[in-house]
Design a protein around this motif. Structure first.
Motif, PDB file in Angstrom:
ATOM      1  N   ASP A   1       0.818  -1.211   0.000  1.00  0.00           N
ATOM      2  CA  ASP A   1       0.000   0.000   0.000  1.00  0.00           C
ATOM      3  C   ASP A   1       0.857   1.269   0.000  1.00  0.00           C
ATOM      4  OD1 ASP A   1      -2.179  -1.645  -0.007  1.00  0.00           O
ATOM      5  OD2 ASP A   1      -2.707  -1.343   2.096  1.00  0.00           O
ATOM      6  N   LEU A   2       1.911   1.288   0.830  1.00  0.00           N
ATOM      7  CA  LEU A   2       2.765   2.478   0.882  1.00  0.00           C
ATOM      8  C   LEU A   2       3.564   2.651  -0.406  1.00  0.00           C
ATOM      9  CD1 LEU A   2       4.223   2.780   4.499  1.00  0.00           C
ATOM     10  CD2 LEU A   2       2.624   4.291   3.329  1.00  0.00           C
TER      11      LEU A   2
ATOM     12  N   SER B   1       4.453   6.177  -4.644  1.00  0.00           N
ATOM     13  CA  SER B   1       4.976   5.984  -6.011  1.00  0.00           C
ATOM     14  C   SER B   1       6.431   5.524  -5.983  1.00  0.00           C
ATOM     15  CB  SER B   1       4.836   7.281  -6.819  1.00  0.00           C
ATOM     16  OG  SER B   1       3.484   7.661  -6.916  1.00  0.00           O
TER      17      SER B   1
ATOM     18  N   ARG C   1       2.581   2.013  -3.379  1.00  0.00           N
ATOM     19  CA  ARG C   1       1.693   2.640  -4.355  1.00  0.00           C
ATOM     20  C   ARG C   1       1.398   4.092  -3.974  1.00  0.00           C
ATOM     21  NH1 ARG C   1      -1.558  -1.263  -7.324  1.00  0.00           N
ATOM     22  NH2 ARG C   1      -0.612  -3.307  -7.053  1.00  0.00           N
ATOM     23  N   LYS C   2       1.207   4.321  -2.675  1.00  0.00           N
ATOM     24  CA  LYS C   2       0.865   5.669  -2.222  1.00  0.00           C
ATOM     25  C   LYS C   2       1.995   6.653  -2.470  1.00  0.00           C
ATOM     26  CE  LYS C   2      -1.055   8.071   1.765  1.00  0.00           C
ATOM     27  NZ  LYS C   2      -1.642   7.912   3.111  1.00  0.00           N
TER      28      LYS C   2
END
Length: 673
Positions: A368-369, A374, A371-372
């Motif tokens: 998740d991080l 980038s 993707r968050k």
């Protein structure tokens, strides 16, 4: 509502249930072959009819769904039947449990009528979410425990499927977990959980049949559904405990994600035709050999075994028995000690769990991080089968979460910066665990920029943590990041920047009698080592005497003992030093640290215990060595004022209380209270 067990309807129900159970004992692959699921399919349809006859629509729905699933699996082949066997056995067991409740006159939890997802006041909670006053508390407790296992499986399988969209076993694992949760939620009238799991199951069925692709939209929908279900299960658990249930938002956002995944336009994926693999079979074996025990009962058993060990030690070391000159008695006492030790070792083993479950939680955090922020990141784990105390695993969750988040946000550089530095665009976060010298060592490693010592020092000076002219080693500078409120982030985000994180890590690890070590190289990354005891219940200790007091030194820190020669002793300013194997070590007088009266004040007459601590190696001066013993740790409680250097207590073999020392505090100058 009660039932006459002599009635024709009840007799039919018992016969149908027994028939299904008998066929399942012979094996689903054997008895479900043929059209419409063979003998098992027919028996399940008879069971559904019998359930309807006694007015149990919920049980009838489950039996009908099982019959349909068995029929589909039989058409797909023996491998699919083997995969389905565990789920059918579980469902039949639940039906039998419900029958027992009906026979006792206990209201059985029926499937509620279909209702729209997302209805109900989120502030008041949904009455269908398992109020213990309306359902069977014991079955709800079992559901909460089993749901946690299913949700962990869902998250792991979804991440596996994201890495390898063609992994049919991961897809089947997802389907089985949602399907099982749906069936049990239907039993217990948990309508929102039942309806959402049914929607996810239907979407996954489309993926199994190649009607929608296994891609990011589907994986994201499954993970978000798992998050909502986890909150719903926590809601049920809170109500069971009599606590206010936290507000439960409607799952509209989950439904939207599922709809988007269903409508995703892509080429049709390959249909499911692979074999079941080994994981389905191993799960079946574990169900046959494992027994679920309430953790409170387990903890009580371990505590009582600890008391048994103390009692055994007191008996064996009693003066009365020591005065009896009998070889036979000594042999029997030795046998008692041997058996007690084995019982203790077995009991402590019951508390041990693998750290893999904790590592799997971190995989979702990294995903998740990544993707968050980038930042493309590979996540690697090793040593996930390493075992440690269950309490340690529970209490390590937050510290490990902070460290992983810190490594991603502060450690891993943006892709452009990595390329400019000649590094791969994709970063690396690696977790590993191993047993080293009687300890658990957990490694959190990244291949990022490493710690910037100059930036840390400048921030520390600006914050007033360090004097401007202070001379600090790299070790001391690195450890500044554990100071409360310390952060080098230039802006505050919802990920970091508030200075709350690594100070929490250090406090949590110290509370677990562990320590944190940092190894960092500029431009190459950082490695954080968490060194922890195997268990929080016992400790291998060296018993030393100072005056009339008894102190326990953790053996993991003890390197050697010696009575020094005068020629080995010297002074450096006001500090006493001792020369040991060519190294000059500081001498710490324990009686001065703790404010007790010693029997020996001259170092050459006393005993020096060489302690290897986190910050330094030093010689601890005590009066004498009394022995080595594995002791059960006892909390001293808040009502007793004890020195900061004392971390806990223990009952020794002679019945006296020994104080367990925190050797880092002793070296740092912990004084008497």
């Amino acid at each position: 509502m009660s039932f006459n067990r002599q009635s024709v309807e009840w007799t039919r129900l018992e016969q149908a249930t027994n028939q299904v159970a008998t066929l399942m004992a012979l094996g689903l692959e054997t008895c479900a072959a043929g059209e419409q699921g063979g003998e098992v399919g027919a028996a399940l349809r008879q069971l559904a009819s019998a359930c309807l006859a006694i007015g149990s629509d919920g049980l009838a729905d489950v039996a009908s769904a099982l019959a349909e699933r068995v029929s589909e699996a039989a058409a797909e082949g023996p491998a699919r039947l083997r995969c389905l066997e565990t789920g059918v056995n579980d469902a039949v067991g639940l039906i039998q449990m419900q029958m027992a409740l009906l026979a006792e006159g206990t209201p059985a939890a029926e499937s509620a009528a279909p209702s729209s997802l997302g209805q109900g006041d989120p502030d008041q909670g949904d009455p269908d979410q398992g109020d213990p006053d309306q359902g069977d508390p014991e079955m709800l407790r079992e559901f909460v425990g089993e749901a946690a296992e299913h949700l962990a499986t869902i998250e792991t399988a979804a991440l596996d499927l994201e890495r390898n969209p063609g992994d049919q076993e991961a897809l089947r694992s997802l389907f089985r977990s949602f399907h099982t949760m749906k069936g049990v939620a239907g039993f217990l009238a948990l309508s929102q959980i039942r309806d959402l799991t049914h929607r996810v199951e239907s979407t996954l069925d489309l993926a199994r049949n190649g009607k929608i692709p296994v891609g990011e939209p589907l994986i994201e929908a499954v993970l978000i559904a798992g998050d909502w279900l986890r909150q719903a299960v926590e809601n049920v658990h809170a109500r069971l405990l009599g606590k206010p249930a936290p507000p439960l938002a409607t799952p509209d956002h989950v439904l939207a994600k599922l709809q988007a995944a269903t409508e995703a336009s892509a080429a049709q994926t390959a249909t499911d035709g692979g074999s079941c693999g080994t994981s389905g079979m191993s799960g079946r074996n574990s169900l046959q050999t494992a027994v679920k025990v309430d953790t409170a009962k387990l903890d009580y058993l371990v505590d009582m075994v600890g008391e048994l060990v103390i009692a055994e030690s007191m008996v064996v070391n009693s003066r009365e028995l020591r005065g009896i000159d009998s070889v036979d008695l000594q042999r029997k006492l030795a046998l008692v000690t041997q058996v007690t030790t084995e019982v203790q070792r077995t009991a402590m083993g019951l508390r041990m769990v693998t750290i893999g479950q904790l590592f799997r939680k971190m995989e979702r955090v990294v995903r998740d991080l990544s993707r968050k922020l980038s930042k493309p990141i590979n996540f690697e784990v090793s040593g996930e089968d390493t075992e440690l105390d269950r309490t340690l695993v529970e209490q390590l969750a937050d510290p490990l979460l902070h460290m992983v988040r810190n490594a991603i946000d502060h450690g891993i550089e943006p892709a452009e910066a990595r390329q400019a530095a000649g590094k791969p665009e994709t970063g690396l976060i690696a977790l590993s665990a191993s047993h080293v010298s009687g300890q658990i060592v957990i490694e959190v490693r990244d291949d990022g920029a490493g710690l910037n010592t100059e930036r840390i020092r400048a921030k520390a000076v600006a914050s007033g943590v360090v004097a401007p002219g202070a001379v600090l080693s790299d070790y001391e500078i690195h450890n500044l990041i554990f100071e409360a409120g310390f952060s080098t982030a230039t802006q505050v985000t919802d990920v970091s920047g508030r200075g709350v994180g690594l100070d929490v890590v250090k406090k949590a690890i110290q509370a677990l009698r562990g320590r944190v070590e940092i190894h960092s190289r500029p431009g190459q990354g950082s490695t954080f080592l968490l060194k922890l005891p195997l268990t929080l219940a016992i400790i291998d200790g060296l018993i030393a005497a100072v005056g009339t007091e008894r102190y326990i030194l953790p053996m993991v820190s003890v390197r050697e003992m010696l009575r020094p020669d005068v020629s080995q002793l010297s002074t450096l300013g006001k500090d006493e030093m001792v020369l040991v194997r060519g190294r000059l070590l500081p001498v710490i007088r324990l009686h001065e640290r703790l404010g007790v009266v010693p029997r020996k004040t001259r170092a050459e007459e006393a005993l020096l215990v060489i302690i290897e601590g986190e910050r330094a190696t030093f010689a601890l001066m005590v009066d004498e060595f009394l022995g080595k013993q594995e002791v059960v740790i006892k909390s001293l409680g808040k009502a007793i004022a004890y020195p900061p250097a004392v971390s806990a207590g223990a009952i020794l073999g002679d019945g006296r209380v020994g104080l367990i020392l925190d050797l880092e505090v002793v070296f740092g100058g912990g004084v008497h209270a």
